[in-house]
Enzyme design. Structure first.
Site, PDB file in Angstrom:
ATOM      1  N   ASP A   1       0.345  -1.081  -0.049  1.00 34.64           N
ATOM      2  CA  ASP A   1       0.235  -0.667  -0.493  1.00 34.64           C
ATOM      3  C   ASP A   1       0.920   1.320   0.127  1.00 34.64           C
ATOM      4  OD1 ASP A   1       0.947  -0.214   2.624  1.00 34.64           O
ATOM      5  OD2 ASP A   1      -1.125  -0.527   3.275  1.00 34.64           O
TER       6      ASP A   1
ATOM      7  N   HIS B   1      -7.658  -4.336  10.841  1.00 33.38           N
ATOM      8  CA  HIS B   1      -6.826  -4.064   9.135  1.00 33.38           C
ATOM      9  C   HIS B   1      -5.311  -4.677   8.392  1.00 33.38           C
ATOM     10  CE1 HIS B   1      -4.902  -0.230   9.217  1.00 33.38           C
ATOM     11  NE2 HIS B   1      -3.951  -0.987  10.053  1.00 33.38           N
TER      12      HIS B   1
ATOM     13  N   GLU C   1      -9.499  -1.503   5.919  1.00 31.96           N
ATOM     14  CA  GLU C   1     -10.598  -1.378   6.612  1.00 31.96           C
ATOM     15  C   GLU C   1     -11.067  -1.626   7.241  1.00 31.96           C
ATOM     16  OE1 GLU C   1      -8.329   0.451   8.291  1.00 31.96           O
ATOM     17  OE2 GLU C   1      -7.759   2.197   8.038  1.00 31.96           O
TER      18      GLU C   1
ATOM     19  N   ASP D   1      -7.130  -1.863  14.132  1.00 26.64           N
ATOM     20  CA  ASP D   1      -8.595  -1.563  13.991  1.00 26.64           C
ATOM     21  C   ASP D   1      -8.665  -3.429  13.096  1.00 26.64           C
ATOM     22  OD1 ASP D   1      -7.801  -1.810  11.121  1.00 26.64           O
ATOM     23  OD2 ASP D   1      -8.980   0.386  11.214  1.00 26.64           O
TER      24      ASP D   1
END
Ligand code: F6R
Length: 260
Positions: A67, A138, A143, A136
């Protein structure tokens, strides 16, 4: 999925690097999937050490990063281009032309994402993908609520990720709001996955990823669907695993296990 609970960050980094190096030793022209963030730094340091001291060779390796932030030029010290160059690429012998990192500054994201997916296929697919995990849950910038079949695309970062990553920027408002990221579906096509995590702030995400239901709310839980995943974690990151003792028992009993 195999979970290796390690005594320290150094140990988990060493073991994860060993798993990656193993792939390279059996396939010198392997395709490596790279991750950024603070967690894989130890793993990269160890791969660099193996390159310098044990002649681990990257001359035939091709890489694909997971990413990149949208809007940061490659020269920005928080861009993932900059991170990878400073922490890994400039220290090993991967030819520049073999390095692929999603562009955060392209004028046509749709075309770029299609090209990135196509390029992974042309190179024969990813042999081993390194992964971190967000607090979280991810993987890459997938997400919560990302499709588990998703491909490389733009994503809007969750507030929790922006808050977590604010530590690298002068202020939270400087953290980009968008990312370009491989999808969960892209990641699941890698032949082997190596995930690293350390610290108490990852304990909840790790427990949900390994032992929770498979859900787009914790995209790392999709790794349960993959046949070859090694997860290297320290005691703090392992602290909420219900089956923690079982994972250690499995490793202790390995020497006597029937050979496949
Ligand atoms: C970055 C990436 C992210 C990070 C995750 C954890 O390429 O894939 O999913 O792995 O945000 O980041 P750290 O390691 O900084 O806690």
């Amino acid at each position: 999925m195999e979970a290796f609970v390690c005594r320290s960050y150094e140990e988990l980094s060493r073991k994860a690097a060993f798993a990656v190096a193993n792939v390279l030793n059996t396939k010198p022209n392997a395709v490596l999937g790279m991750a950024t963030g603070s967690t894989p730094l130890g793993l990269y340091q160890e791969l660099v050490r193996m390159h310098e001291e044990e002649s681990l060779d990257f001359s035939q390796v091709t890489t694909f990063n997971l990413d990149e932030y949208v809007g940061l030029p490659v020269t920005h010290d928080q861009s993932y281009h900059y991170f990878m160059h400073e922490n890994f690429f400039k220290k090993v012998n991967i030819p520049n032309s073999n390095i692929h990192i999603p562009s955060g500054t392209t004028s046509n994201y749709q075309a770029f994402c299609q090209w990135y997916e196509q390029r992974i296929k042309e190179c024969g697919g990813i042999d081993v993908q390194i992964l971190g995990i967000g607090s979280d849950g991810h993987i890459a910038f997938n997400e919560p609520t990302s499709s588990l079949a998703s491909r490389t695309r733009l994503k809007t970062l969750a507030q929790q990720t922006i808050n977590d990553n604010a530590r690298f920027f002068d202020k939270a408002e400087d953290v980009p709001i968008y990312g370009i990221t491989m999808g969960v579906g892209t990641i699941l096509e890698a032949r082997k996955l190596v995930l690293v995590a350390n610290g108490e702030n990852k304990a909840d995400a790790i427990a949900k990823a390994i032992e929770g239901p498979v859900t787009s709310m914790i995209t790392a839980s999709a790794l349960q669907l993959h046949p070859d995943v090694d997860i290297f974690i320290d005691e703090a990151a392992a602290s909420r695993l219900q089956m923690r003792d079982y994972y250690t028992w499995i490793q202790a009993k390995k020497p006597g296990a029937p050979q496949l």
